[in-house]
Design a protein around this motif. Structure first.
Motif, PDB file in Angstrom:
ATOM      1  N   LYS A  46       5.184  -9.437   0.758  1.00  0.00           N
ATOM      2  CA  LYS A  46       5.360  -9.082  -0.649  1.00  0.00           C
ATOM      3  C   LYS A  46       4.821  -7.677  -0.882  1.00  0.00           C
ATOM      4  CE  LYS A  46       5.102 -13.809  -2.320  1.00  0.00           C
ATOM      5  NZ  LYS A  46       4.571 -14.663  -1.282  1.00  0.00           N
ATOM      6  N   LEU A  47       5.440  -6.952  -1.798  1.00  0.00           N
ATOM      7  CA  LEU A  47       5.075  -5.572  -2.067  1.00  0.00           C
ATOM      8  C   LEU A  47       3.601  -5.448  -2.449  1.00  0.00           C
ATOM      9  CD1 LEU A  47       6.052  -2.683  -2.233  1.00  0.00           C
ATOM     10  CD2 LEU A  47       6.744  -3.112  -4.589  1.00  0.00           C
ATOM     11  N   GLY A  48       3.108  -6.346  -3.275  1.00  0.00           N
ATOM     12  CA  GLY A  48       1.702  -6.300  -3.676  1.00  0.00           C
ATOM     13  C   GLY A  48       0.765  -6.494  -2.498  1.00  0.00           C
ATOM     14  N   ASP A  49       1.124  -7.413  -1.600  1.00  0.00           N
ATOM     15  CA  ASP A  49       0.311  -7.636  -0.408  1.00  0.00           C
ATOM     16  C   ASP A  49       0.326  -6.412   0.495  1.00  0.00           C
ATOM     17  OD1 ASP A  49      -0.267 -10.195  -1.315  1.00  0.00           O
ATOM     18  OD2 ASP A  49       1.351 -11.123  -0.156  1.00  0.00           O
ATOM     19  N   ALA A  51       0.733  -3.323  -0.518  1.00  0.00           N
ATOM     20  CA  ALA A  51      -0.087  -2.315  -1.179  1.00  0.00           C
ATOM     21  C   ALA A  51      -1.567  -2.551  -0.880  1.00  0.00           C
ATOM     22  CB  ALA A  51       0.162  -2.326  -2.685  1.00  0.00           C
ATOM     23  N   LEU A  52      -1.996  -3.804  -0.901  1.00  0.00           N
ATOM     24  CA  LEU A  52      -3.391  -4.107  -0.584  1.00  0.00           C
ATOM     25  C   LEU A  52      -3.724  -3.762   0.859  1.00  0.00           C
ATOM     26  CD1 LEU A  52      -3.957  -7.472  -2.464  1.00  0.00           C
ATOM     27  CD2 LEU A  52      -4.984  -5.254  -2.977  1.00  0.00           C
ATOM     28  N   GLN A  53      -2.785  -4.033   1.774  1.00  0.00           N
ATOM     29  CA  GLN A  53      -3.025  -3.705   3.177  1.00  0.00           C
ATOM     30  C   GLN A  53      -3.158  -2.204   3.382  1.00  0.00           C
ATOM     31  OE1 GLN A  53       0.087  -5.387   5.551  1.00  0.00           O
ATOM     32  NE2 GLN A  53      -0.722  -7.464   5.417  1.00  0.00           N
ATOM     33  N   LEU A  54      -2.317  -1.451   2.696  1.00  0.00           N
ATOM     34  CA  LEU A  54      -2.303   0.001   2.897  1.00  0.00           C
ATOM     35  C   LEU A  54      -3.362   0.733   2.087  1.00  0.00           C
ATOM     36  CD1 LEU A  54       1.550   0.569   2.854  1.00  0.00           C
ATOM     37  CD2 LEU A  54       0.048   0.567   4.849  1.00  0.00           C
ATOM     38  N   PHE A  55      -3.647   0.248   0.872  1.00  0.00           N
ATOM     39  CA  PHE A  55      -4.511   0.995  -0.024  1.00  0.00           C
ATOM     40  C   PHE A  55      -5.673   0.174  -0.572  1.00  0.00           C
ATOM     41  CE2 PHE A  55      -0.087   2.446  -0.621  1.00  0.00           C
ATOM     42  CZ  PHE A  55      -0.215   3.708  -0.069  1.00  0.00           C
TER      43      PHE A  55
END
Length: 78
Positions: A46-49, A51-55
């Motif tokens: 998922k996009l939100g997940d 984003a958390l992994q990257l940032f």
């Protein structure tokens, strides 16, 4: 259990797979290629997940994502 043979694999790709497997301490066929294939066909992240992994916190950024209901991911490869 099924078997798969890959022919005409680019030498550069083969070398990179071998290096990647050695870096992870596994054989190229036994674990590395299998893991890559499993990830390729697994449920998309998922996009939100992502984003958390990257940032996320591990990278010094605090993100608060809103709660969302599960949904089917978009098929962008039409």
């Amino acid at each position: 259990m099924a078997n798969l043979s890959v022919r005409k694999l680019d030498e550069d790709v083969f070398s990179k797979l071998r290096l990647r497997a050695a870096t992870h301490g596994v054989s190229m066929e036994e674990e590395e290629v299998r893991q890559i294939l499993k990830q390729a066909v697994a449920n998309p992240i998922k996009l939100g997940d992502m984003a958390l992994q990257l940032f996320g916190e591990k990278h010094g950024v605090e993100l608060e994502l809103p709660e969302h209901t599960p949904h089917e991911p978009l098929d962008l490869l039409l």
